[in-house]
Design an enzyme around this catalytic site. Sequence first.
Site, PDB file in Angstrom:
ATOM      1  CE  LYS A 259      59.594  -7.155  15.603  1.00  0.00           C
ATOM      2  NZ  LYS A 259      59.214  -8.586  15.594  1.00  0.00           N
TER       3      LYS A 259
ATOM      4  CD  GLU B 228      43.585 -11.694  22.937  1.00  0.00           C
ATOM      5  OE1 GLU B 228      44.699 -11.316  23.309  1.00  0.00           O
ATOM      6  OE2 GLU B 228      42.975 -11.189  21.982  1.00  0.00           O
TER       7      GLU B 228
ATOM      8  CB  CYS C   4      42.729  -8.819  18.218  1.00  0.00           C
ATOM      9  SG  CYS C   4      42.235  -7.922  16.766  1.00  0.00           S
TER      10      CYS C   4
ATOM     11  CD  GLU D 273      43.611  -4.312  16.949  1.00  0.00           C
ATOM     12  OE1 GLU D 273      43.554  -4.967  18.021  1.00  0.00           O
ATOM     13  OE2 GLU D 273      43.479  -4.805  15.838  1.00  0.00           O
TER      14      GLU D 273
HETATM   15  N1  LIG Z   1      45.559  -8.663  19.720  1.00  0.00           N
HETATM   16  C1  LIG Z   1      46.208  -9.244  18.770  1.00  0.00           C
HETATM   17  O1  LIG Z   1      46.001  -8.938  17.606  1.00  0.00           O
HETATM   18  C2  LIG Z   1      47.229 -10.259  19.108  1.00  0.00           C
HETATM   19  C3  LIG Z   1      47.290 -10.851  20.342  1.00  0.00           C
HETATM   20  N2  LIG Z   1      48.223 -11.784  20.603  1.00  0.00           N
HETATM   21  C4  LIG Z   1      48.262 -12.409  21.928  1.00  0.00           C
HETATM   22  O2  LIG Z   1      49.531 -12.210  22.437  1.00  0.00           O
HETATM   23  C5  LIG Z   1      50.110 -13.412  22.860  1.00  0.00           C
HETATM   24  C6  LIG Z   1      51.582 -13.386  22.592  1.00  0.00           C
HETATM   25  O3  LIG Z   1      51.833 -13.410  21.201  1.00  0.00           O
HETATM   26  P1  LIG Z   1      53.093 -12.687  20.600  1.00  0.00           P
HETATM   27  O4  LIG Z   1      53.310 -12.969  19.183  1.00  0.00           O
HETATM   28  O5  LIG Z   1      54.245 -12.974  21.468  1.00  0.00           O
HETATM   29  O6  LIG Z   1      52.583 -11.169  20.680  1.00  0.00           O
HETATM   30  P2  LIG Z   1      53.392  -9.888  20.988  1.00  0.00           P
HETATM   31  O7  LIG Z   1      52.459  -8.824  21.349  1.00  0.00           O
HETATM   32  O8  LIG Z   1      54.501 -10.153  21.920  1.00  0.00           O
HETATM   33  O9  LIG Z   1      54.043  -9.562  19.560  1.00  0.00           O
HETATM   34  C7  LIG Z   1      53.504  -8.652  18.625  1.00  0.00           C
HETATM   35  C8  LIG Z   1      54.652  -7.891  17.977  1.00  0.00           C
HETATM   36  O10 LIG Z   1      55.338  -7.127  18.959  1.00  0.00           O
HETATM   37  C9  LIG Z   1      56.739  -7.404  18.921  1.00  0.00           C
HETATM   38  N3  LIG Z   1      57.294  -7.213  20.258  1.00  0.00           N
HETATM   39  C10 LIG Z   1      57.345  -8.092  21.288  1.00  0.00           C
HETATM   40  N4  LIG Z   1      57.923  -7.532  22.362  1.00  0.00           N
HETATM   41  C11 LIG Z   1      58.252  -6.272  22.017  1.00  0.00           C
HETATM   42  C12 LIG Z   1      58.871  -5.190  22.717  1.00  0.00           C
HETATM   43  N5  LIG Z   1      59.261  -5.298  23.967  1.00  0.00           N
HETATM   44  N6  LIG Z   1      59.032  -4.030  22.052  1.00  0.00           N
HETATM   45  C13 LIG Z   1      58.618  -3.887  20.784  1.00  0.00           C
HETATM   46  N7  LIG Z   1      58.048  -4.879  20.064  1.00  0.00           N
HETATM   47  C14 LIG Z   1      57.858  -6.055  20.680  1.00  0.00           C
HETATM   48  C15 LIG Z   1      56.786  -8.830  18.398  1.00  0.00           C
HETATM   49  O11 LIG Z   1      58.046  -9.144  17.906  1.00  0.00           O
HETATM   50  C16 LIG Z   1      55.704  -8.788  17.348  1.00  0.00           C
HETATM   51  O12 LIG Z   1      56.174  -8.195  16.157  1.00  0.00           O
HETATM   52  C17 LIG Z   1      49.384 -14.480  22.078  1.00  0.00           C
HETATM   53  O13 LIG Z   1      49.393 -15.660  22.792  1.00  0.00           O
HETATM   54  C18 LIG Z   1      48.044 -13.881  21.923  1.00  0.00           C
HETATM   55  O14 LIG Z   1      47.241 -14.239  23.007  1.00  0.00           O
HETATM   56  C19 LIG Z   1      49.145 -12.130  19.683  1.00  0.00           C
HETATM   57  C20 LIG Z   1      49.150 -11.564  18.428  1.00  0.00           C
HETATM   58  C21 LIG Z   1      48.140 -10.628  18.026  1.00  0.00           C
HETATM   59  C1  LIG Z   2      39.517  -7.819  10.878  1.00  0.00           C
HETATM   60  N1  LIG Z   2      40.386  -8.939  10.899  1.00  0.00           N
HETATM   61  C2  LIG Z   2      39.721 -10.029  11.535  1.00  0.00           C
HETATM   62  C3  LIG Z   2      40.732  -9.266   9.536  1.00  0.00           C
HETATM   63  C4  LIG Z   2      41.650  -8.634  11.564  1.00  0.00           C
HETATM   64  C5  LIG Z   2      41.494  -8.167  12.958  1.00  0.00           C
HETATM   65  C6  LIG Z   2      42.743  -7.721  13.578  1.00  0.00           C
HETATM   66  C7  LIG Z   2      43.347  -8.706  14.510  1.00  0.00           C
HETATM   67  O1  LIG Z   2      42.840  -9.781  14.754  1.00  0.00           O
HETATM   68  O2  LIG Z   2      44.453  -8.398  14.973  1.00  0.00           O
END
Ligand SMILES: NC(=O)C1=CN([C@@H]2O[C@H](COP(=O)(O)OP(=O)(O)OC[C@H]3O[C@@H](n4cnc5c(N)ncnc54)[C@H](O)[C@@H]3O)[C@@H](O)[C@H]2O)C=CC1
Ligand SMILES: C[N+](C)(C)CCCC(=O)O
Length: 504
Positions: free
Chosen positions: A185, A394, A295, A260
């Site tokens: 997903k 973040e 991240c 993660e």
């Molecule tokens: N640590 C990381 O790699 C990331 C952090 N973020 C942070 O998160 C904030 C929100 O971004 P979003 O795209 O909304 O991230 P999100 O964490 O809500 O979404 C990531 C994935 O989880 C899915 N998802 C959302 N709610 C869910 C649920 N209840 N059950 C199962 N799957 C679910 C989404 O559809 C997407 O595929 C951003 O503003 C950013 O700060 C966003 C993306 C990546």
């Molecule tokens: C390693 N990198 C930077 C390619 C991806 C790191 C994973 C993430 O930001 O969610």
Amino acid sequence: MAIPNMRIPSRQLFIDGEWREPVKKNRLPVINPATEEIIGDIPASTAEDVDIAVKAARRALGRNDWGSTTGAQRAKYLRAIAAKVLEKRPELATLETIDNGKPWFEAASDIDDVVACFEYYADLAEALDSKSKTEVKLHLDSFKTHVYKEPLGVVGLITPWNYPLLMTTWKVAPALAAGCAAVLKPSELASITSLELGEICREVGLPPGALNILTGLGHEAGSPLVSHPDVDKIAFTGSGPTGIKIMTAAAQLVKPVTLELGGKSPLVVFDDIPNIDIAVEWTLFGCFWTNGQICSATSRLIIQDTIASQFLDRLLEWTKNIKISDPLEEDCKLGPVISRGQYEKVLKLISTAKNEGATILYGGERPQHLKKGYYIQPTIITDVDTSMEIWKEEVFGPVLCVKTFKTEEEAIELANDTKYGLGAAILSKDLERCERFTKAFQSGIVWINCSQPCFWQPPWGGKKRSGFGRELGEWSLENYLNIKQVTQYVSDEPWAFYKSPSKL
Ligand SMILES: NC(=O)C1=CN([C@@H]2O[C@H](COP(=O)(O)OP(=O)(O)OC[C@H]3O[C@@H](n4cnc5c(N)ncnc54)[C@H](O)[C@@H]3O)[C@@H](O)[C@H]2O)C=CC1
Ligand SMILES: C[N+](C)(C)CCCC(=O)O
Ligand code: NA
């Protein structure tokens, strides 16, 4: 290389090796963050589609063409996928750029990593054949024990939008290498290249159901996947709040998860750095690469007071030099953030920092020359206090906050002053000091004299609120394997625990 023009292919859900319309027939718009225009749409799955996909995955595990394959056979599929991705590299990079907003050359280099990752897990799949059955020496001769490593089952993979096809690959490649059947997903904000992976799987003849791709919203498609009783594991990359929801839902079924999540990683810079420009460039890359949406971004610069002013002057000059433009322009180094929501969230965090008394040393606004698109200037914030939101939360955008330190102890304390624990970096000539920091950092990843480079062989993941479990390398394969102990009684003697009844 000429950047190809691309239109978004119109796709359905990829289930059981075929394109299939979602049961409720709904679709979601695809928005190009550089233009704010709707450039296509993707299918929106619901619980009904999740159930159909999970059943297809389960059937694949029961069939010889997937469920009984050797690692070497699966390696052939992984290599074929890698070759197709490579063949379509320019097109995939363009699709990722118009969907996500990252500069085209970054997208293209992510696609190279995708290729390398599929090839790497092909090698590990092959190697698994000789490791899937190992004997465990016992202290008795009357028993023989083996440990089998077998595919864990049907796995649910939920991915974010910042590295769309790469984060998909970090999960899909090891899951398929291990012999699992997967339901993916991807994020609703950037699903296009993950759907194209479906087309690639079709083209290389991946057995039906081995990989199913369901686009849709988190609460409509992700949540039923997590709660589905026939899904054996969830691997998730994304935000902390969603990670908590997923872990809570998975706990009801005692379903294992790897998470993660986000970070607020530190970059500690000492005054003994041999070259200020080299250090400044790592500082920029550590926070502004991928439009700041990483991240592991080292978004807290912790700089020794003795060089702070000189360093910040130079940082400012380099920052002003960053080309902000449409990410399809050749030398673009900073494109828009992913969405209107993210744009507003980042600007709000910047204005809160200002209201709390921090100084916006540079940026903080939309660049004047770009009237449309979710662009935000690379932003540097000083006069930061550890109680401020900008220090603690973040941002997931091109925003760096800065604090100074005098002593090593103070630097370590500031570095670890976060609920997160994904990455941490130190720039210093003194390698013994780097070693001390490596031990002291509360994180899953440490960078010495750099920030962000990531290779597919070492483990990737965090501690504290950044989650747990490790992706990449051999560690990721273990996420998708069940370890089965098989103990056999090899003696002809009776066990003699109970008293034998008298003979008839
Ligand atoms: N640590 C990381 O790699 C990331 C952090 N973020 C942070 O998160 C904030 C929100 O971004 P979003 O795209 O909304 O991230 P999100 O964490 O809500 O979404 C990531 C994935 O989880 C899915 N998802 C959302 N709610 C869910 C649920 N209840 N059950 C199962 N799957 C679910 C989404 O559809 C997407 O595929 C951003 O503003 C950013 O700060 C966003 C993306 C990546
Ligand atoms: C390693 N990198 C930077 C390619 C991806 C790191 C994973 C993430 O930001 O969610
Ligand atoms: Na998009």
